[in-house]
Design an enzyme around this catalytic site. Structure first.
Site, mmCIF file in Angstrom:
data_model
loop_
_atom_site.group_PDB
_atom_site.id
_atom_site.type_symbol
_atom_site.label_atom_id
_atom_site.label_comp_id
_atom_site.label_asym_id
_atom_site.label_seq_id
_atom_site.Cartn_x
_atom_site.Cartn_y
_atom_site.Cartn_z
ATOM 1 N N HIS A 38 -93.071 51.582 -52.443
ATOM 2 C CA HIS A 38 -91.705 51.522 -51.913
ATOM 3 C C HIS A 38 -91.683 52.217 -50.553
ATOM 4 O O HIS A 38 -91.174 53.332 -50.409
ATOM 5 C CB HIS A 38 -90.767 52.213 -52.909
ATOM 6 N N SER A 53 -84.904 49.514 -49.019
ATOM 7 C CA SER A 53 -84.277 49.892 -50.280
ATOM 8 C C SER A 53 -82.776 49.597 -50.255
ATOM 9 O O SER A 53 -82.374 48.454 -50.080
ATOM 10 C CB SER A 53 -84.571 51.362 -50.579
ATOM 11 N N ASP A 73 -94.646 47.849 -55.684
ATOM 12 C CA ASP A 73 -93.387 48.605 -55.679
ATOM 13 C C ASP A 73 -92.825 48.642 -57.095
ATOM 14 O O ASP A 73 -92.382 47.623 -57.630
ATOM 15 C CB ASP A 73 -92.391 47.931 -54.726
#
Length: 351
Positions: free
Chosen positions: A279, A128, A248
């Protein structure tokens, strides 16, 4: 409040030049003089939680570095959500690890401390925001960065918060935007005394972020152009291992897809792993030996071991979306040369 009516958008005559961000030309201060040098740090810290992949590598003789970003607790500056200042603060640490930048043991900036234990070969990894910082760092071509392992990373912040002029949000966070993320990650405010000194500046900078992101029109602008790493991929010298979930809805797969297409012809080694998760990290997957893959990769990249990682690992590894715990290897992904199938009401034809 996201429950607002859509407003009609008026066309404009903006050109690429109109929305291209210009570099900051503010003069850089002269280097601070070094009076003494030490190998002993003045401060230590303990991380709150471990990333198990990093622990895996600690046990194999690699060093793991956790670095604070600009505007975070115990650092200087303010949060900027993906702009060049954030990238500069990131590569400064790489330059120090590579022996190309001086670091000091305190803000007094008199006693230097080299990364004497480093072999000057650096990798960045993380999911991320951390993967995004790795991607941003790679696009500067910073010396010493040998490879990045970007997991679920943003390649263009416009593709994270906007969609063709529409204001959207990452999956699960309706109404969230660059100003909300800046406020959320501005951990300097956890120290009341420190925050009191910079509160006025921070509120002004936060207001500028809110204005620049422009939730009213959703247009691409110089604000977003400054946060578009794709336009700088020509600078990449580090080898790439990109990991992303095809489901995601936070950092959508187009971020890795656009990056992969942008670097296809670069003279660096690049690998892509696409899983069917969301994610998430995949180092705990039982159906793929991800830690072994990364061990092979980093042993080659950082230690210079000729283990043929660049040829043993397929260019693209994709998890099957029908058969559980099944993976496929292929030479490319979304390549112009890929076969396409065209469907109509009468028949389908393979082109």
């Amino acid at each position: 409040n996201v429950n607002v009516p859509l407003e009609p958008k008026q066309p404009n005559d903006l050109t690429l030049a109109d929305v291209t961000a210009q570099p900051d030309t503010t003069p850089i201060p002269d280097p601070r003089p070094v009076t003494t040098t030490t190998k002993t740090a003045e401060e230590t810290f303990a991380r709150e939680q471990s990333y198990t992949l990093n622990d895996y590598f600690l046990a194999r003789g690699f060093a793991v570095v956790y670095a604070a970003g600009i505007g975070t607790l115990d650092s200087d500056g303010v949060r900027t959500t993906g702009d060049p200042e954030e990238t500069t603060s990131t590569i400064a640490i790489i330059e120090w690890l590579a022996g190309n930048r001086t670091a000091f043991t305190s803000r007094a900036a008199t006693q230097a401390i080299p990364a004497w234990w480093s072999n000057h070969a650096v990798a960045m990894t993380g999911r991320s925001y951390l993967g995004t910082l790795a991607t941003a760092a790679a696009t500067t071509g910073v010396e010493g960065l040998k490879t990045v392992i970007s997991e679920a990373a943003i390649s263009n912040w416009y593709d994270y918060y906007r969609d063709g002029g529409l204001v959207i949000a990452p999956g699960g966070f309706p109404g969230e935007d660059t100003d909300v993320l800046a406020e959320e990650t501005f951990s300097r405010q956890l120290k009341a005394g420190d925050y009191h000194r910079i509160q006025v500046k921070w509120q002004a900078d936060l207001a500028a972020i809110t204005h620049g992101q422009d939730r009213k029109t959703g247009n691409y602008s110089t604000y977003w152009d400054a946060r578009n790493y794709l336009k700088n991929v020509k600078n990449i010298k580090a080898d790439l291992l990109l990991v992303h979930g095809l489901n995601d809805w936070n950092v959508k797969p187009r971020n890795v897809n656009n990056l992969w297409n942008a670097v296809r012809d670069l003279p660096v080694t690049k690998k892509l792993i696409l899983h069917q998760g969301q994610h998430i990290y995949i180092n705990a997957f039982r159906s793929i030996d991800y830690t072994d893959i990364v061990n092979l990769w980093l042993t080659h990249e950082l230690l210079g071991v000729d283990n043929q990682a660049e040829t043993l690992l397929p260019n693209v590894i994709i998890q099957d979306n029908v058969k559980p715990e099944t993976w496929h290897a292929t030479d490319d992904w979304d390549a112009p040369s890929n076969p396409t199938r065209v469907f109509n009401l009468q028949h389908d034809e393979l082109v």
